[in-house]
Motif scaffolding. Structure first.
Motif, short mmCIF file in Angstrom:
data_model
loop_
_atom_site.label_atom_id
_atom_site.label_comp_id
_atom_site.label_asym_id
_atom_site.label_seq_id
_atom_site.Cartn_x
_atom_site.Cartn_y
_atom_site.Cartn_z
N VAL A 30 0.87 -1.24 0.07
CA VAL A 30 -0.04 0.11 -0.10
C VAL A 30 0.88 1.44 -0.03
O VAL A 30 0.21 2.57 -0.03
CB VAL A 30 -1.03 -0.03 1.10
CG1 VAL A 30 -1.99 -0.93 0.78
CG2 VAL A 30 -0.38 -0.28 2.31
N GLN A 31 2.29 1.11 0.10
CA GLN A 31 2.99 2.35 -0.10
C GLN A 31 2.71 3.29 0.96
O GLN A 31 2.59 4.38 1.01
CB GLN A 31 3.13 3.03 -1.36
CG GLN A 31 3.51 1.91 -2.51
CD GLN A 31 5.09 1.71 -2.13
OE1 GLN A 31 5.75 2.65 -2.13
NE2 GLN A 31 5.48 0.45 -2.27
N SER A 32 2.63 2.54 2.40
CA SER A 32 2.12 3.44 3.62
C SER A 32 2.71 2.87 4.72
O SER A 32 2.94 1.70 5.07
CB SER A 32 0.58 3.34 3.51
OG SER A 32 0.23 4.03 4.78
N PHE A 33 2.72 3.75 5.83
CA PHE A 33 3.01 3.27 7.20
C PHE A 33 1.81 2.74 7.73
O PHE A 33 0.93 3.18 7.67
CB PHE A 33 3.78 4.29 8.00
CG PHE A 33 5.22 4.70 7.75
CD1 PHE A 33 6.13 3.84 8.47
CD2 PHE A 33 5.74 5.63 6.77
CE1 PHE A 33 7.37 4.03 8.24
CE2 PHE A 33 6.92 5.64 6.56
CZ PHE A 33 7.70 4.95 7.41
N ILE A 34 1.87 1.46 8.56
CA ILE A 34 0.60 0.90 9.19
C ILE A 34 1.04 0.74 10.61
O ILE A 34 2.30 0.29 10.99
CB ILE A 34 0.01 -0.08 8.51
CG1 ILE A 34 0.86 -1.46 8.22
CG2 ILE A 34 -0.47 0.24 6.93
CD1 ILE A 34 0.32 -2.61 7.58
N ASP A 43 -8.24 -8.79 -0.80
CA ASP A 43 -9.46 -9.13 -1.61
C ASP A 43 -10.32 -7.62 -1.58
O ASP A 43 -11.14 -7.18 -2.63
CB ASP A 43 -10.47 -10.11 -0.77
CG ASP A 43 -9.86 -11.37 -0.82
OD1 ASP A 43 -9.28 -11.57 -1.93
OD2 ASP A 43 -10.01 -12.00 0.29
N CYS A 44 -10.13 -6.80 -0.49
CA CYS A 44 -10.88 -5.72 -0.68
C CYS A 44 -9.96 -4.45 -0.79
O CYS A 44 -10.25 -3.30 -0.88
CB CYS A 44 -11.50 -5.41 1.07
SG CYS A 44 -12.65 -6.59 1.39
N ALA A 45 -8.62 -4.77 -1.07
CA ALA A 45 -7.82 -3.54 -1.41
C ALA A 45 -7.45 -2.37 -0.34
O ALA A 45 -7.44 -1.41 -0.58
CB ALA A 45 -7.86 -3.22 -2.85
N VAL A 46 -7.60 -2.64 0.87
CA VAL A 46 -7.56 -1.79 2.09
C VAL A 46 -6.59 -2.38 3.21
O VAL A 46 -6.63 -3.40 3.11
CB VAL A 46 -8.94 -1.43 2.61
CG1 VAL A 46 -9.72 -0.63 1.52
CG2 VAL A 46 -9.59 -2.69 2.96
#
Length: 94
Positions: A30-34, A43-46
Motif C-alpha cells: 500500500v506504500q504506507s506506514f501502518i 480482496d478488499c484492497a484496504v
C-alpha cells in the motif's frame, strides 16, 4: 455486517508525529506506514485495523470495528440453523 466499516486505515506516507518506530511499520503493498496489528486485505484492497479475515458471505473484511456485528451475525445464523433443525425434526414425528 456488510455495510459497516471494518476499521479501514488511511494511507500514511510518513510516520505520524510522536509515533514510536516500534509501533509502526512500512507496507510495500500500500506504500504506507501502518500500525502493528493492521494488515492489508488483498480482496478488499484496504488496510484494516486488527484484520481477522475476509468473509465470503458478506464480501467484506472483518476487523476491529465490525467484529461484534460479525459475531452477532454468526450467532443469529447458528440460532436459525438450530431452530430449522428443531422444526424439521418435530414435523416428521407428527
Amino acid at each position: 455486517v456488510s455495510c459497516r466499516d471494518p476499521g479501514i486505515l488511511r494511507k500514511q506516507p510518513t510516520m505520524p508525529e510522536g509515533a514510536s518506530a516500534a509501533r509502526w511499520r512500512w507496507n510495500d503493498q500500500v506504500q504506507s506506514f501502518i500500525p502493528r496489528g493492521s494488515y492489508y486485505d488483498p480482496d478488499c484492497a484496504v488496510v484494516v485495523e486488527e484484520f481477522d479475515h475476509t468473509c465470503p458471505w458478506t464480501g467484506t473484511a472483518i476487523g476491529k470495528a465490525n467484529m461484534t456485528a460479525f459475531q452477532m451475525f454468526i450467532g443469529l445464523l447458528f440460532t436459525c440453523l438450530i431452530m430449522d433443525i428443531i422444526l424439521l425434526t418435530s414435523a416428521s414425528i407428527i
